[in-house]
Structures are given as structure tokens and as C-alpha cells.
Design a protein around this motif. Sequence first.
Motif, PDB file in Angstrom:
ATOM      1  N   CYS A   1      -4.092   8.176  -7.294  1.00  0.00           N
ATOM      2  CA  CYS A   1      -3.729   6.761  -7.368  1.00  0.00           C
ATOM      3  C   CYS A   1      -3.650   6.319  -8.829  1.00  0.00           C
ATOM      4  O   CYS A   1      -2.761   5.563  -9.222  1.00  0.00           O
ATOM      5  CB  CYS A   1      -4.760   5.934  -6.607  1.00  0.00           C
ATOM      6  SG  CYS A   1      -4.255   4.227  -6.279  1.00  0.00           S
TER       7      CYS A   1
ATOM      8  N   TRP B   1       0.827  -1.207   0.000  1.00  0.00           N
ATOM      9  CA  TRP B   1       0.000   0.000   0.000  1.00  0.00           C
ATOM     10  C   TRP B   1       0.859   1.253   0.000  1.00  0.00           C
ATOM     11  O   TRP B   1       1.902   1.307   0.655  1.00  0.00           O
ATOM     12  CB  TRP B   1      -0.908   0.012   1.228  1.00  0.00           C
ATOM     13  CG  TRP B   1      -2.076  -0.914   1.094  1.00  0.00           C
ATOM     14  CD1 TRP B   1      -2.126  -2.226   1.420  1.00  0.00           C
ATOM     15  CD2 TRP B   1      -3.369  -0.570   0.591  1.00  0.00           C
ATOM     16  NE1 TRP B   1      -3.364  -2.757   1.147  1.00  0.00           N
ATOM     17  CE2 TRP B   1      -4.160  -1.745   0.642  1.00  0.00           C
ATOM     18  CE3 TRP B   1      -3.941   0.600   0.094  1.00  0.00           C
ATOM     19  CZ2 TRP B   1      -5.477  -1.780   0.220  1.00  0.00           C
ATOM     20  CZ3 TRP B   1      -5.256   0.571  -0.322  1.00  0.00           C
ATOM     21  CH2 TRP B   1      -6.014  -0.609  -0.272  1.00  0.00           C
TER      22      TRP B   1
ATOM     23  N   HIS C   1      -7.061   7.037   2.451  1.00  0.00           N
ATOM     24  CA  HIS C   1      -6.471   7.573   1.225  1.00  0.00           C
ATOM     25  C   HIS C   1      -5.260   6.751   0.803  1.00  0.00           C
ATOM     26  O   HIS C   1      -4.285   7.276   0.255  1.00  0.00           O
ATOM     27  CB  HIS C   1      -6.071   9.043   1.391  1.00  0.00           C
ATOM     28  CG  HIS C   1      -7.218   9.920   1.782  1.00  0.00           C
ATOM     29  ND1 HIS C   1      -8.244  10.252   0.922  1.00  0.00           N
ATOM     30  CD2 HIS C   1      -7.528  10.524   2.968  1.00  0.00           C
ATOM     31  CE1 HIS C   1      -9.115  11.015   1.543  1.00  0.00           C
ATOM     32  NE2 HIS C   1      -8.723  11.191   2.786  1.00  0.00           N
TER      33      HIS C   1
ATOM     34  N   CYS D   1      -3.437   3.601  -1.463  1.00  0.00           N
ATOM     35  CA  CYS D   1      -3.511   3.152  -2.855  1.00  0.00           C
ATOM     36  C   CYS D   1      -2.739   1.847  -2.985  1.00  0.00           C
ATOM     37  O   CYS D   1      -1.600   1.736  -2.517  1.00  0.00           O
ATOM     38  CB  CYS D   1      -2.911   4.226  -3.764  1.00  0.00           C
ATOM     39  SG  CYS D   1      -2.865   3.787  -5.512  1.00  0.00           S
TER      40      CYS D   1
ATOM     41  N   ASP E   1      -6.273  11.493  -3.668  1.00  0.00           N
ATOM     42  CA  ASP E   1      -7.589  10.995  -4.060  1.00  0.00           C
ATOM     43  C   ASP E   1      -7.405   9.861  -5.057  1.00  0.00           C
ATOM     44  O   ASP E   1      -6.280   9.450  -5.369  1.00  0.00           O
ATOM     45  CB  ASP E   1      -8.447  12.110  -4.656  1.00  0.00           C
ATOM     46  CG  ASP E   1      -7.728  12.876  -5.766  1.00  0.00           C
ATOM     47  OD1 ASP E   1      -6.828  12.288  -6.415  1.00  0.00           O
ATOM     48  OD2 ASP E   1      -8.067  14.059  -5.980  1.00  0.00           O
ATOM     49  N   ALA E   2      -8.530   9.336  -5.571  1.00  0.00           N
ATOM     50  CA  ALA E   2      -8.464   8.222  -6.513  1.00  0.00           C
ATOM     51  C   ALA E   2      -7.732   8.620  -7.792  1.00  0.00           C
ATOM     52  O   ALA E   2      -7.043   7.799  -8.400  1.00  0.00           O
ATOM     53  CB  ALA E   2      -9.880   7.738  -6.835  1.00  0.00           C
TER      54      ALA E   2
ATOM     55  N   TYR F   1      -8.468   1.718  -3.939  1.00  0.00           N
ATOM     56  CA  TYR F   1      -8.337   3.018  -3.283  1.00  0.00           C
ATOM     57  C   TYR F   1      -9.117   2.967  -1.986  1.00  0.00           C
ATOM     58  O   TYR F   1     -10.330   2.721  -1.989  1.00  0.00           O
ATOM     59  CB  TYR F   1      -8.853   4.150  -4.170  1.00  0.00           C
ATOM     60  CG  TYR F   1      -8.793   5.499  -3.492  1.00  0.00           C
ATOM     61  CD1 TYR F   1      -7.566   6.092  -3.200  1.00  0.00           C
ATOM     62  CD2 TYR F   1      -9.956   6.164  -3.106  1.00  0.00           C
ATOM     63  CE1 TYR F   1      -7.496   7.317  -2.565  1.00  0.00           C
ATOM     64  CE2 TYR F   1      -9.898   7.393  -2.473  1.00  0.00           C
ATOM     65  CZ  TYR F   1      -8.667   7.967  -2.193  1.00  0.00           C
ATOM     66  OH  TYR F   1      -8.601   9.168  -1.547  1.00  0.00           O
TER      67      TYR F   1
ATOM     68  N   CYS G   1     -12.858   0.021   0.620  1.00  0.00           N
ATOM     69  CA  CYS G   1     -12.150   0.139  -0.649  1.00  0.00           C
ATOM     70  C   CYS G   1     -13.069   0.214  -1.860  1.00  0.00           C
ATOM     71  O   CYS G   1     -14.135  -0.396  -1.895  1.00  0.00           O
ATOM     72  CB  CYS G   1     -11.206  -1.054  -0.835  1.00  0.00           C
ATOM     73  SG  CYS G   1      -9.716  -0.932   0.171  1.00  0.00           S
TER      74      CYS G   1
END
Length: 665
Positions: free
Chosen positions: A56, A46, A76, A78, A52-53, A71, A98
Amino acid sequence: MTCRTSERPLLPGSLLPVTPTSIQARWVLRGTELQHLLHGVGPRSWQEDVADAEGCAGHCVPLLDCRAFHYNVSSHGCQLLPWTQHSPHTRLQRSGHCDLFQKKDYVRTCITDNGVKYRGTVAITTGGLPCQHWSHRFPNDHKYTPTLRNGLEENFCRNPDGDPGGPWCYTTDPAVRFQSCGIKSCRQAACVWCNGEDYRGAVDRTESGRECQRWDLQRPHAHPFEPGKFLDKDLDDNYCRNPDGSERPWCYTTDPQMEREFCDLPFCGSEAQPRQEDTTFNCFRGKGEGYRGTANTTAAGVPCQRWDAQNPHQHRFAPEKYACKDLRENFCRNPDGSEAPWCFTSRPGMRVAFCYQIRRCTDDVRPEDCYHGAGELYRGSVSKTHKGVTCQRWSAETPHKPQFTPTSVPHAQLEENFCRNPDGDSHGPWCYTTDPGTPFDYCALRRCDDDEPLSILEPPDQVLFEKCGKRVDQRHSKLRVVGGQPGNSPWTVSLRNRPVALSQRVALICLPPERYVVPPGTKCEIAGWGETKGKSPVQGHGLLKARRPSLGSYPKALSLIPFTVGTGDNVVLNVASLNVISNQECNVKHRGRVRESEMCTEGLLAPVGACEGDYGGPLACFTHDCWVLEGIIIPNRVCARPHWPAIFTRVSVFADWIHKVMRLG
């Protein structure tokens, strides 16, 4: 760090959309984790503190061996993944924290362009022959060496040489060196019938080649079609759809200079026909989209404009562009999924109107059960509205966020999506609906035969009002609409830019108590921007355009509301003074046709009253030192006819409904 999951495997479900550019080409499964079932095979570690997504996705995009990522919405975090849900030895499971993002090319079941980017798992040719592994040189030798970049893994169909025919493979048959896999293009995988309202294909480019904007995004173009509010429109990802009854499927584009554009999609052909059971001629079901009868006037008797005409109203519903909607002559139709059949009218001052005189089919409104009183104790299992719309579950938050839930009102037994009456609405059990445009509606229930309501036409109770219905200027007490003069009605406004500030000329009017009856002789006023000369008994139009209420609905209730839009810059509001008469006296002239849900004002010698353009305006009555909205101007076949009492909708019969619309809206 791990994603908390349940032990129950998750079947592949609806693929919901994400956020912009760098993750534009990704499917997302909310609350989902992708697990690899082989012991000892694990994903990357990880990465913490990803903004944010999209951040990632920025790590995943340049890596050829990154096909998906988790995510963690809480931390937060990834986690990059080398697999997708179609990879061997993987399964989807529910997760508490997730979201799973997957690259489109690896989960798409159709191809874009010639399929060079296809990374799916089809491994059979059009002739039914198994594909040879790309790493093998037998039975068919070849020049290709598998790499992460060319995606020649396993024996999956690929297009490493850009063949116009799409993905192919070498076969395991020595007599057939190679063969096409016949994977359809996304354009051909699903065709368009009618105007494409039911199109559910995966094309995500416009006819000019622009990439579509995701429906769950508000950039670069803001729009009202949020997927959570239009569940029946299947606004997945950034695929072409037709949620607004346009000519054909379209999408918002990722080009800031081009808001929306049609998509280039094949039509299914004439062999695809609508279901015969949806077609009706003497009544309508649901919203009346299948009505094919010959009614050609509005509920008020106004003739409809021909669909092939652009006068007096210009419009986009050309019959040749909506061939399956049967836009013949000037017949009432519903080509855009409105709440009932409608038409453009032949009067310049009234653009559209519903054809409510067409009855609803009996099998569409037959009550399934009955209730006593207001139905507060109803505990049956009816779960559809009187229009046949399915109820939303009380515990759900889409398409409408409920104010009444099983937790907030446990005594009401808000189970499943069964009709209930948690707020004691006098109109009976109701429910939130699955129609994004109708937050609530009353249910397909009737009062039990032994529980008919008492008449409301009895002496009224004393009523007290405080902060509404106050007029600063009382000088305009003898003004008229037809044959009238400019006046002051601060609760009748012409909305041009949709908020207003309260002032001496803009004020709130009071609402009456439920089922209140205005005493005969009460002084009232009507107001509007309508016809002021009374040209003829059945003609005349004004500049006031009334609108249907969009929040909630009720049979035979308020067809028009007093919050309206005026057109033109030099508009003068006219006010007329009228006195209330009893329904009994009114029915002498109208031969018993006036219902308890309606009220009347006396007929005058002069032609004073409401005309066509005033429909939906207020009848304000001076009740206990305040002005109260007691009536709504409704369509009549006559226009301010002398000696004839005027009929209005009695607002108090629908007071509970109005309060609920304002509260739940």
C-alpha cells in the motif's frame, strides 16, 4: 468498503512503528481511522488485494497528494488519503480492522537537516507574528507559487529556498517582510542527560548519517529489543534510544554492513541533576540505580574490582563515560539497570556478582497487606511486587503473555492488576510484572500474624519418581570436587551452544516435592569445574560460572542455578560424595545460623567440598532409587574446610517457584 469504527474519538496517542524501506518514513496508529468531518469530502476509493501494508505504501509514496493511507488488515484493502491527523476538519477514531499510516514529514513536530521537507502546521514566527498565506501577495509581495511539490499550502512555515535557518514565512506585518519560525531541529528538540536512558526525542539518524532501523523490525538486523516487550524503553518508530545501558543513545541501522551505531545528540549540561530522592547510601530502592554507598564486596565477601581497572576483567563501564553513575573506587553500583547493585569481582574466575548484602530500604519493601494460608483467597488491591515493580493487568498480553487470565480461571477473580494466587503457589499471591525481564514475581504482602506456617523440619513423606534422575554409570560413588577426581554427573553440563540432546551422559534430574526434607544419612553428590586443590580456606576459583535466574525472582531464594557455562576447552567435571545431616546437628557447629530454607552435609576429615567456582552447582541426593536436586551450592567464606558442615540452599522450599519459572518462561 469502510473501516469499522466506534463513535468515540481517539486522542492522538503513542505512534507505533511499521515495516521496512518504502514505509520506513511513516508513523502508524494501530486500530485507527482518520475521518474528515466536512460532508461531501471523501478519500479515494479502496484498492483491493494489496499484499501488505508495504504494498500500500508503494502506491502512496510517488503521489504528492497522498499523505497517509488506511490499510485493512482483514481484507488487505488500501485507501489513500490526502490528509493527516494535523489537517483541518479531521479526527482520529478507533477502528476494528484498519491501521493508519502517515508520512513522517506531515506529522513530525521538529525538522531534520534544514527543514526543506517540513510539512507541519506551525504558522507563527519567532516574533509571534502570524504568517501570510503563500497564495497572497499582500501585505508582502513575493515570487512563490504554491504547488503540491513545494508544499506552500495555507500559511504554514516552509523553507522553499533551503535557508540554513530553517522554515520561515512572510508575515502579516507590512514592516516585517519575513521571519524565521524557530522550529527546532529534531537533534535539538530533546537533549541527553546522563547516558540517555530517558531520551525520547525524534532523531532517527546515526552519527555517520545512516538511517535507523525500526525497532519493530528484525531486518536487516535481528535483535532482542521488541517494542512490545520493553514498554518502558519507548522504542517507537526508528528513533535513537538506549535500552541496554550503553554509553549513549544508539540504534540498529538500515545498512546491512553496520549493525548498530551511536547517535549524535546534544547533552543537557551540568544543570540537569538526578532527583535527590532517588539517591540512597545505606540501602537501595527499586533496582538500586541510585545507590551511592560504599559497599565494595559481593554477597559472598569477594572484593570488587575497581571500575577504572580492566584487570582481571575487561569491561565497557569506564567511569569517565558514565559520569552520572558515580563509578568510584570499587563500590557496588548499578549502571546498566540490572536487578540490584553489582560489581566486577577481583577473582579471575568470577566476572560479576550482585551485592545482595546491601539491604533494601524499608519504605521500598513494607508489606501493604497480609494473607492467610497460601493466599488463594486473597482479594485485596495490592498491585506491586516485593521489589516495588508494578503488576501487569491480568487481561493484558504485554509485556508478558499470561497463562492465567480472567477467562481461564474465573474463580480466582483476576481483576485489574491486583495480586492473586490462581495456581495455589505455596509462596503466596503473585502477579505478572511490567518489567520485560521478569515474567512474574511475588507481591508486597506478608502472612497475617495469626497464620504463621508450620516448621518443615519433620519426617518426610514417601516420594515416587519415574522418568528422571537415572544414572546409567553407577561406578563413580567415591569421587570428590576439592581433592577429587573426574566423575559422571549427567545433570551438570557445560553449555557452549545453549540446546543439548539427552543421552547416557546428559540426563534430567528430578525435582523434590514442595517443602520435602531430605532424611539425615542420605547419600548425596556435588559436582563442578571448580578449584580442586583447596589452596586456602577463603580463596580458590574454578571454571564454572553461575548465572542469576532471569525468569521470576524470590527474596532470599535461589541466588544461583545449576545450569551454567564453563570456560576453556580442557574442562574436567569433578564429583564429590557427601552425606546429609539434620539442621539441628548442623547448627551446633554453625551456632544457629542455618535456616529452614537451607540444608547441610557432614564435615569430613579430608578437605572435600564446594569451592568458589562451583557456586550454583547441584547437590544431588539418592532419594527412593532416583537422583533428586535437593540442594544448590551457595557462597561461603570457607572453601571445603575440614570438620565443618557445608550449607546448601534447600531446593524443596522453592519447588513451586522453580516449576512456575519453567512453566511461565
